[in-house]
Write a protein that holds these residues in place. Structure first.
Motif, short mmCIF file in Angstrom:
data_model
loop_
_atom_site.label_atom_id
_atom_site.label_comp_id
_atom_site.label_asym_id
_atom_site.label_seq_id
_atom_site.Cartn_x
_atom_site.Cartn_y
_atom_site.Cartn_z
N SER A 1 -14.28 106.97 16.96
CA SER A 1 -15.11 105.83 17.20
C SER A 1 -15.15 105.48 18.43
CB SER A 1 -14.65 104.50 16.21
OG SER A 1 -13.57 103.68 16.71
N GLY B 1 -15.57 110.56 19.68
CA GLY B 1 -16.79 111.25 18.87
C GLY B 1 -14.86 111.96 18.12
N SER C 1 -24.18 110.74 11.47
CA SER C 1 -24.27 110.74 12.47
C SER C 1 -23.57 110.47 13.60
CB SER C 1 -23.57 112.25 12.94
OG SER C 1 -25.16 112.43 13.33
N PRO C 2 -23.23 110.15 13.88
CA PRO C 2 -22.96 109.63 15.64
C PRO C 2 -24.19 109.67 16.44
CG PRO C 2 -21.11 109.26 15.04
CD PRO C 2 -21.49 110.35 14.40
N GLU C 3 -25.00 110.86 16.32
CA GLU C 3 -25.65 111.39 17.21
C GLU C 3 -26.81 110.77 16.48
OE1 GLU C 3 -22.26 113.74 17.83
OE2 GLU C 3 -22.80 113.15 16.11
N ALA D 1 -27.95 108.25 15.08
CA ALA D 1 -27.26 107.14 14.93
C ALA D 1 -28.34 106.71 16.35
CB ALA D 1 -26.11 106.50 14.41
N LEU D 2 -27.71 107.69 17.40
CA LEU D 2 -28.36 107.40 19.34
C LEU D 2 -29.58 107.75 18.76
CD1 LEU D 2 -27.45 106.45 21.20
CD2 LEU D 2 -26.68 108.55 22.34
N SER E 1 -22.91 102.80 12.58
CA SER E 1 -22.42 103.04 13.72
C SER E 1 -22.50 101.99 15.22
CB SER E 1 -23.15 104.44 14.29
OG SER E 1 -22.71 105.29 15.38
N THR F 1 -21.34 101.61 18.40
CA THR F 1 -20.65 102.02 19.58
C THR F 1 -21.22 101.75 20.58
OG1 THR F 1 -22.14 103.93 20.09
CG2 THR F 1 -20.46 104.23 18.95
N ILE G 1 -25.01 102.59 20.93
CA ILE G 1 -25.83 101.41 19.93
C ILE G 1 -26.87 100.43 20.58
CG2 ILE G 1 -26.16 101.11 17.41
CD1 ILE G 1 -26.25 104.08 18.37
#
Length: 518
Positions: free
Chosen positions: A107, A110, A221-223, A225-226, A261, A263, A266
């Motif tokens: 988290s 990555g 995925s985090p990507e 989400a960003l 996500s 982060t 984010i």
């Protein structure tokens, strides 16, 4: 300066060359030795230097480069595993500090090799610098990001000089028939401890994306989400075009991002989007609230995010002109000292929150001086005993600050006369306290005490008015005034404000000092 996409390591090397030059100049690099710190996946790494020394991160990796370290997990023979985000993350978290703690987890960094049991490894030095040397060295570091040009396959993208803690948008725009000059890319200028401001990697935008497209995009995925969070902050800059339905759609997307996500990157985008929403037409916000409770969903999503955001350091703070969020992981010992949070303006004519400063303090240590702050909140001492928290792990404490009541929609009440401040402890329902939560407020309006008939210390009750929400003074223990600051004591923890009722026709005085007539 011109660099190519993917050359982050070159930028990092240039940055360290500049920082090391500063350190050498002040004699801080005499007799330095390198140390190594490691933490297995899902564990925390703590680095601490001696009194008078500060950390310099030299090298860092989250992944696996050896089969003989942290051997209690699966696939430990995969030793070609590197997370590119490790060095910038660890530098931001630790360099310039005496001590830092970072969790070795996907988290935070990555997942560079799915299925492999990883570990965090950091090579660092402790630098002996006097207070004068540290102060002088910090002055040499910039609080803004220089203009930078990125070379892409389709051409150059230029990011203008940008103040630290702010987003920059490319000078190049999409070609659009709608007339909205959407930038090709966005980039955050991040303020770091001990190194000044640094550019985050750019996020390139899709020229033809809409709110409807975003609402139908699974955040898998985090990507992704960003990308969605960045698109959302850009679309919502056109506040005058947002309808009540748009506000509701935005609130749903914010909910999904906060849950999927959480982060820090984010969070930076979410705070910008929420800041944008606070400038949407009041009628659109009201209609969204009366329909699907869009504004309320935004406030509650930010609270959810504060509870769960993966911190790269002990504290995450994000400030925008109209909204501030701070989240911190603290020990029970620190919690019991009476945690506090305060905001103070810098003294100029601007009312923007970014023109002021926030501070954390403890009541036991006598810090913070809430009576001189524009707004503050102080939790009771010995709170772990009051709440009967027995877990030895750190607890998450967070604070939110809103510049006005735009997202707290209650037509019959009128505007509040102060900023709105809130506090939370993740996983805890804070009510019926034997010791009070203490709040101080400076009025936003310019009016004399003789005009005030009544001072109402209030909190936002999400369940009132059939779930629409309303201001309530239930649980307010007492109210006092001293030197133009109003103190309110409550027996619970949520979002608080003050409503001032004028003598003439008993109408609330708004944040501009004007009287509201129903």
């Amino acid at each position: 300066m011109i660099v190519a996409v993917g050359q982050r390591s070159v930028l990092q090397l240039c940055l360290w060359t500049r920082v090391l030059a500063v350190l050498f100049a002040f004699g801080a690099y005499q007799g330095v030795t390198a140390e190594v710190g490691r933490a297995c996946e899902r564990q925390r790494l703590t680095i601490t230097c001696d009194e008078g020394e500060t950390i310099l991160v030299l090298e860092a990796n989250y992944g696996r480069t050896s089969s003989s370290v942290c051997t209690q997990g699966p696939r430990i023979t995969d030793i070609d595993c590197f997370a590119e985000s490790t060095m910038p993350t660890m530098s931001q978290a630790c360099t310039g500090r005496r001590s830092c703690t970072v969790r070795a987890s996907n988290s935070v960094f990555g997942d560079p090799c799915v299925g492999t049991y990883k570990y965090l490894e950091v090579v660092y030095s402790c630098l002996g610098m006097t207070t004068e040397q540290m102060t002088t060295a910090k002055k040499d570091l910039q609080d803004f990001c220089e203009e930078e040009t990125i070379e892409t396959e389709t051409g150059r993208v230029v990011f203008p000089r940008t103040d630290g803690g702010s987003f920059a948008y490319s000078e190049e725009n999409c070609t659009s028939s709608s007339g909205f000059e959407k930038p090709l890319a966005s980039r955050f200028c991040r303020l770091t401890t001990g190194r000044g401001a640094e550019w985050d990697p750019p996020v390139f935008l899709a020229c033809d994306v809409s709110l409807r497209n975003l609402s139908q995009t699974p955040v898998m995925s985090p990507e992704v989400a960003l990308a969605v969070a960045t698109e959302l902050q850009v679309i919502t800059t056109e506040t005058e075009t947002l309808s009540s339905d748009d506000v509701t759609v935005v609130s749903v997307i914010i909910e999904e991002l906060a849950n999927a996500s959480p982060t820090e990157e984010i969070g930076d985008s979410l705070l910008t989007t929420i800041d944008n929403l606070m400038h949407v037409d009041a009628a659109a916000l009201m209609q969204s609230q009366q329909g699907r409770k869009g504004p309320t969903r935004v406030v509650q999503a930010l609270e959810t995010f504060a509870d769960t955001v993966a911190l790269t350091t002990e504290t995450y703070t994000s400030m925008r002109p109209s909204v501030v969020l701070q989240a911190a992981d603290i020990s029970l010992e620190e919690l019991d000292k009476g945690q506090g949070f305060a905001f103070s303006l810098s003294g100029n004519d601007s009312s923007s929150l970014t023109e002021g400063s926030v501070s954390s303090f403890t009541a036991e240590d006598g810090g913070g001086n809430p009576q001189t702050a524009d707004i503050s909140i102080t939790l009771p001492t010995n709170l772990s005993n009051i709440l009967q928290i027995n877990d030895s792990a750190a607890v998450r404490v967070s604070y939110t600050l809103y510049n006005d009541s735009s997202l707290f929609v209650q037509p019959s009440q009128g505007a509040v006369g102060t900023r709105i401040i809130g506090g939370r402890i993740a996983g805890q329902q804070i009510k019926n306290l034997s010791q009070p939560v203490v709040l101080t407020f400076a009025p936003l309006g310019d009016f004399s005490p003789e005009e005030i008939k009544e001072v109402r210390c209030v909190y936002w009750d999400f369940e009132a008015d059939a779930g629409q929400g309303a201001w309530s003074n239930e649980g307010c223990l007492n109210t006092t005034e001293e030197n133009g600051r109003f103190t309110c004591n409550f027996n619970h923890l949520t979002n608080f404000a003050v409503i001032f009722v004028s003598i003439s026709v008993s109408n609330p005085i708004s944040s501009s000092g004007k009287k509201h007539h129903s």
